[in-house]
Design a protein around this motif. Sequence first.
Motif, mmCIF file in Angstrom:
data_model
loop_
_atom_site.group_PDB
_atom_site.id
_atom_site.type_symbol
_atom_site.label_atom_id
_atom_site.label_comp_id
_atom_site.label_asym_id
_atom_site.label_seq_id
_atom_site.Cartn_x
_atom_site.Cartn_y
_atom_site.Cartn_z
ATOM 1 N N LEU A 108 0.827 -1.209 0.000
ATOM 2 C CA LEU A 108 0.000 0.000 0.000
ATOM 3 C C LEU A 108 0.860 1.258 0.000
ATOM 4 C CD1 LEU A 108 -3.103 0.441 0.152
ATOM 5 C CD2 LEU A 108 -2.830 0.719 2.596
ATOM 6 N N SER A 109 1.958 1.239 0.745
ATOM 7 C CA SER A 109 2.860 2.398 0.791
ATOM 8 C C SER A 109 3.513 2.649 -0.559
ATOM 9 C CB SER A 109 3.936 2.190 1.845
ATOM 10 O OG SER A 109 3.384 2.073 3.116
ATOM 11 N N ILE A 110 3.998 1.581 -1.188
ATOM 12 C CA ILE A 110 4.634 1.744 -2.496
ATOM 13 C C ILE A 110 3.627 2.239 -3.532
ATOM 14 C CG2 ILE A 110 5.701 0.470 -4.408
ATOM 15 C CD1 ILE A 110 7.126 -1.216 -2.314
ATOM 16 N N ALA A 111 2.447 1.640 -3.555
ATOM 17 C CA ALA A 111 1.433 2.042 -4.533
ATOM 18 C C ALA A 111 0.975 3.478 -4.290
ATOM 19 C CB ALA A 111 0.248 1.090 -4.475
ATOM 20 N N ASN A 112 0.795 3.873 -3.028
ATOM 21 C CA ASN A 112 0.401 5.252 -2.741
ATOM 22 C C ASN A 112 1.483 6.244 -3.126
ATOM 23 O OD1 ASN A 112 -2.268 5.385 -1.802
ATOM 24 N ND2 ASN A 112 -1.663 4.544 0.174
ATOM 25 N N THR A 113 2.744 5.862 -2.971
ATOM 26 C CA THR A 113 3.831 6.744 -3.379
ATOM 27 C C THR A 113 3.830 6.948 -4.890
ATOM 28 O OG1 THR A 113 5.176 6.019 -1.511
ATOM 29 C CG2 THR A 113 6.330 7.043 -3.356
ATOM 30 N N ILE A 114 3.678 5.860 -5.629
ATOM 31 C CA ILE A 114 3.676 5.956 -7.091
ATOM 32 C C ILE A 114 2.468 6.756 -7.574
ATOM 33 C CG2 ILE A 114 3.444 4.620 -9.219
ATOM 34 C CD1 ILE A 114 5.072 2.398 -7.775
ATOM 35 N N ILE A 115 1.301 6.439 -7.051
ATOM 36 C CA ILE A 115 0.083 7.135 -7.485
ATOM 37 C C ILE A 115 0.099 8.587 -7.027
ATOM 38 C CG2 ILE A 115 -2.426 7.193 -7.237
ATOM 39 C CD1 ILE A 115 -2.276 4.101 -7.089
ATOM 40 N N GLY A 116 0.595 8.836 -5.811
ATOM 41 C CA GLY A 116 0.686 10.206 -5.312
ATOM 42 C C GLY A 116 1.611 11.065 -6.149
#
Length: 124
Positions: A108-116
């Motif tokens: 979730l952290s990696i995906a939120n970083t990329i999407i953010g």
Amino acid sequence: MRYWTRVLVNTILFIAISGLLPGLFHVDGILVAFMASIVLSILNVLVKPILHILSFPITFLTLGLFSLVINGIMLELTSIFVSSGSTFPNVTFGFSGLGAAIVVAFILSIANTIIGNQFSRERY
């Protein structure tokens, strides 16, 4: 990202991760994922700063890796509040254990970083 955009992204990520890791993480549906995103955002505002302050020494010693454990604990708290606080009897949002919550927190952290980063880029 704005608040509702982040809640919507977390809702979609919860559904996607539960499909990716069906033995570790289970979400009953889109409405449950949406409720979990809202509960997680409230817990991140109220509880997470206290946990970061209390765990600063071990976070410092592990060079920040203990933050993943804190994020896993936040997801476990979210599953407790969503599953037990619901008026519907078959609402399921849960993990097979703390290790599964830490793995989901990492994804979730990696995906939120990329999407953010995609949402924060200025468009010309």
